[in-house]
Design a protein around this motif. Sequence first.
Motif, PDB file in Angstrom:
ATOM      1  N   THR A   3      15.446   8.797  -0.361  1.00 52.60           N
ATOM      2  CA  THR A   3      16.362   8.121   0.566  1.00 52.60           C
ATOM      3  C   THR A   3      15.703   6.889   1.168  1.00 52.60           C
ATOM      4  N   ILE A   4      14.441   7.008   1.578  1.00 53.89           N
ATOM      5  CA  ILE A   4      13.712   5.853   2.129  1.00 53.89           C
ATOM      6  C   ILE A   4      13.599   4.770   1.066  1.00 53.89           C
ATOM      7  N   GLY A   5      13.328   5.144  -0.167  1.00 51.47           N
ATOM      8  CA  GLY A   5      13.244   4.165  -1.257  1.00 51.47           C
ATOM      9  C   GLY A   5      14.547   3.418  -1.449  1.00 51.47           C
ATOM     10  N   ARG A   6      15.659   4.144  -1.415  1.00 50.39           N
ATOM     11  CA  ARG A   6      16.974   3.511  -1.536  1.00 50.39           C
ATOM     12  C   ARG A   6      17.211   2.535  -0.381  1.00 50.39           C
ATOM     13  N   ASP A   7      16.899   2.988   0.843  1.00 53.10           N
ATOM     14  CA  ASP A   7      17.117   2.146   2.012  1.00 53.10           C
ATOM     15  C   ASP A   7      16.170   0.951   2.023  1.00 53.10           C
ATOM     16  N   PHE A   8      14.921   1.183   1.676  1.00 56.90           N
ATOM     17  CA  PHE A   8      13.945   0.093   1.650  1.00 56.90           C
ATOM     18  C   PHE A   8      14.351  -0.970   0.629  1.00 56.90           C
ATOM     19  N   ALA A   9      14.870  -0.544  -0.521  1.00 56.11           N
ATOM     20  CA  ALA A   9      15.310  -1.493  -1.551  1.00 56.11           C
ATOM     21  C   ALA A   9      16.428  -2.399  -1.032  1.00 56.11           C
ATOM     22  N   LYS A  10      17.268  -1.883  -0.143  1.00 48.98           N
ATOM     23  CA  LYS A  10      18.359  -2.686   0.418  1.00 48.98           C
ATOM     24  C   LYS A  10      17.839  -3.841   1.269  1.00 48.98           C
ATOM     25  N   LEU A  11      16.632  -3.707   1.808  1.00 46.47           N
ATOM     26  CA  LEU A  11      16.053  -4.789   2.606  1.00 46.47           C
ATOM     27  C   LEU A  11      15.615  -5.968   1.742  1.00 46.47           C
ATOM     28  N   GLN A  12      15.397  -5.722   0.450  1.00 47.44           N
ATOM     29  CA  GLN A  12      14.976  -6.762  -0.497  1.00 47.44           C
ATOM     30  C   GLN A  12      13.739  -7.512  -0.013  1.00 47.44           C
ATOM     31  N   LEU A  13      12.754  -6.770   0.455  1.00 48.75           N
ATOM     32  CA  LEU A  13      11.511  -7.373   0.924  1.00 48.75           C
ATOM     33  C   LEU A  13      10.572  -7.576  -0.260  1.00 48.75           C
ATOM     34  N   PRO A  14      10.116  -8.797  -0.483  1.00 46.16           N
ATOM     35  CA  PRO A  14       9.191  -9.027  -1.594  1.00 46.16           C
ATOM     36  C   PRO A  14       7.798  -8.496  -1.269  1.00 46.16           C
ATOM     37  N   TYR A  15       7.181  -7.860  -2.222  1.00 50.33           N
ATOM     38  CA  TYR A  15       5.802  -7.408  -2.029  1.00 50.33           C
ATOM     39  C   TYR A  15       5.040  -7.608  -3.331  1.00 50.33           C
ATOM     40  N   ALA A  16       3.785  -7.957  -3.190  1.00 49.42           N
ATOM     41  CA  ALA A  16       2.947  -8.237  -4.349  1.00 49.42           C
ATOM     42  C   ALA A  16       1.946  -7.129  -4.618  1.00 49.42           C
ATOM     43  N   GLU A  17       1.601  -6.365  -3.593  1.00 49.54           N
ATOM     44  CA  GLU A  17       0.588  -5.321  -3.731  1.00 49.54           C
ATOM     45  C   GLU A  17       1.126  -3.995  -3.233  1.00 49.54           C
ATOM     46  N   LEU A  18       0.735  -2.928  -3.925  1.00 45.28           N
ATOM     47  CA  LEU A  18       1.037  -1.573  -3.500  1.00 45.28           C
ATOM     48  C   LEU A  18      -0.279  -0.809  -3.580  1.00 45.28           C
ATOM     49  N   ILE A  19      -0.919  -0.623  -2.431  1.00 46.20           N
ATOM     50  CA  ILE A  19      -2.222   0.035  -2.324  1.00 46.20           C
ATOM     51  C   ILE A  19      -1.983   1.448  -1.814  1.00 46.20           C
ATOM     52  N   ILE A  20      -2.584   2.441  -2.474  1.00 43.30           N
ATOM     53  CA  ILE A  20      -2.305   3.823  -2.090  1.00 43.30           C
ATOM     54  C   ILE A  20      -3.575   4.669  -1.996  1.00 43.30           C
ATOM     55  N   SER A  21      -3.456   5.727  -1.215  1.00 43.89           N
ATOM     56  CA  SER A  21      -4.479   6.763  -1.103  1.00 43.89           C
ATOM     57  C   SER A  21      -4.556   7.524  -2.430  1.00 43.89           C
ATOM     58  N   PRO A  22      -5.694   8.162  -2.717  1.00 43.87           N
ATOM     59  CA  PRO A  22      -5.804   8.930  -3.961  1.00 43.87           C
ATOM     60  C   PRO A  22      -5.089  10.284  -3.934  1.00 43.87           C
ATOM     61  N   PHE A  23      -4.499  10.670  -2.809  1.00 47.32           N
ATOM     62  CA  PHE A  23      -3.896  11.986  -2.714  1.00 47.32           C
ATOM     63  C   PHE A  23      -2.638  12.087  -3.577  1.00 47.32           C
ATOM     64  N   CYS A  24      -2.430  13.272  -4.111  1.00 46.71           N
ATOM     65  CA  CYS A  24      -1.289  13.568  -4.976  1.00 46.71           C
ATOM     66  C   CYS A  24       0.028  13.150  -4.333  1.00 46.71           C
ATOM     67  N   ARG A  25       0.239  13.541  -3.072  1.00 43.21           N
ATOM     68  CA  ARG A  25       1.519  13.252  -2.411  1.00 43.21           C
ATOM     69  C   ARG A  25       1.733  11.754  -2.237  1.00 43.21           C
ATOM     70  N   VAL A  26       0.653  11.000  -2.087  1.00 40.29           N
ATOM     71  CA  VAL A  26       0.774   9.555  -1.919  1.00 40.29           C
ATOM     72  C   VAL A  26       1.101   8.895  -3.262  1.00 40.29           C
ATOM     73  N   GLN A  27       0.484   9.361  -4.329  1.00 35.32           N
ATOM     74  CA  GLN A  27       0.797   8.828  -5.647  1.00 35.32           C
ATOM     75  C   GLN A  27       2.269   9.068  -5.987  1.00 35.32           C
ATOM     76  N   GLU A  28       2.736  10.263  -5.696  1.00 37.43           N
ATOM     77  CA  GLU A  28       4.138  10.575  -5.948  1.00 37.43           C
ATOM     78  C   GLU A  28       5.050   9.786  -5.007  1.00 37.43           C
ATOM     79  N   SER A  29       4.617   9.574  -3.764  1.00 39.20           N
ATOM     80  CA  SER A  29       5.402   8.773  -2.816  1.00 39.20           C
ATOM     81  C   SER A  29       5.634   7.367  -3.351  1.00 39.20           C
TER      82      SER A  29
END
Length: 193
Positions: A62-88
């Motif tokens: 749901t957050i992904g759907r809503d965030f996509a509606k904002l159409q915010l450009p991003y160049a980097e996606l930096i994440i923690s090594p944890f399983c839940r973060v990778q899936e997030s």
Amino acid sequence: MPRLPAPPQPPLRMLSNCAKAAWWCICATAPAMRTAPTNCRCNWTTATASPLSEAGRALLKTIGRDFAKLQLPYAELIISPFCRVQESALLVFNRPGTIDPALRYTAAMPDAEKQPAVQRTRHWISLPVASAGHNRVVIAHGPNIAELMDHLPPEGGVLLFRPLGTQHPVGFEYLASIEPRHWPALLRQLAPL
């Protein structure tokens, strides 16, 4: 380093400026399982503990759907090594992120052991964004943020920061938090902009 107080009311309308500026960073946390799963989607080790719960997956979609509606450009996606973060990252942004092994969960660590992870969190939200007109997304952990300022984000929370540079005494300006319950009103507010 001084801790920063959280703004009492998130200034949600400021998101309309995100598409025009290169100084926004976003950190999110996600609801996780409280016990070991039987069908984990990644290796069940200390480094990848606590995968997402089904409720967490639904919330992040749901957050992904809503965030996509904002159409915010991003160049980097930096994440923690944890399983839940990778899936997030996959659920919210439909792509894997760049894993930073130092961006670990700090809640259960002794003070001396957690400092490298806290400093790495500070690094990513302080570092200016290199791509003009884009943002940096950092998916990290609420306790890491709580170590930097007087605010523990709720599960599924999104925080907005303005990087002030890694040489700045604090490094960042905290601008707003978006809790999952804020999204409907936020999208209604931004619709006419």
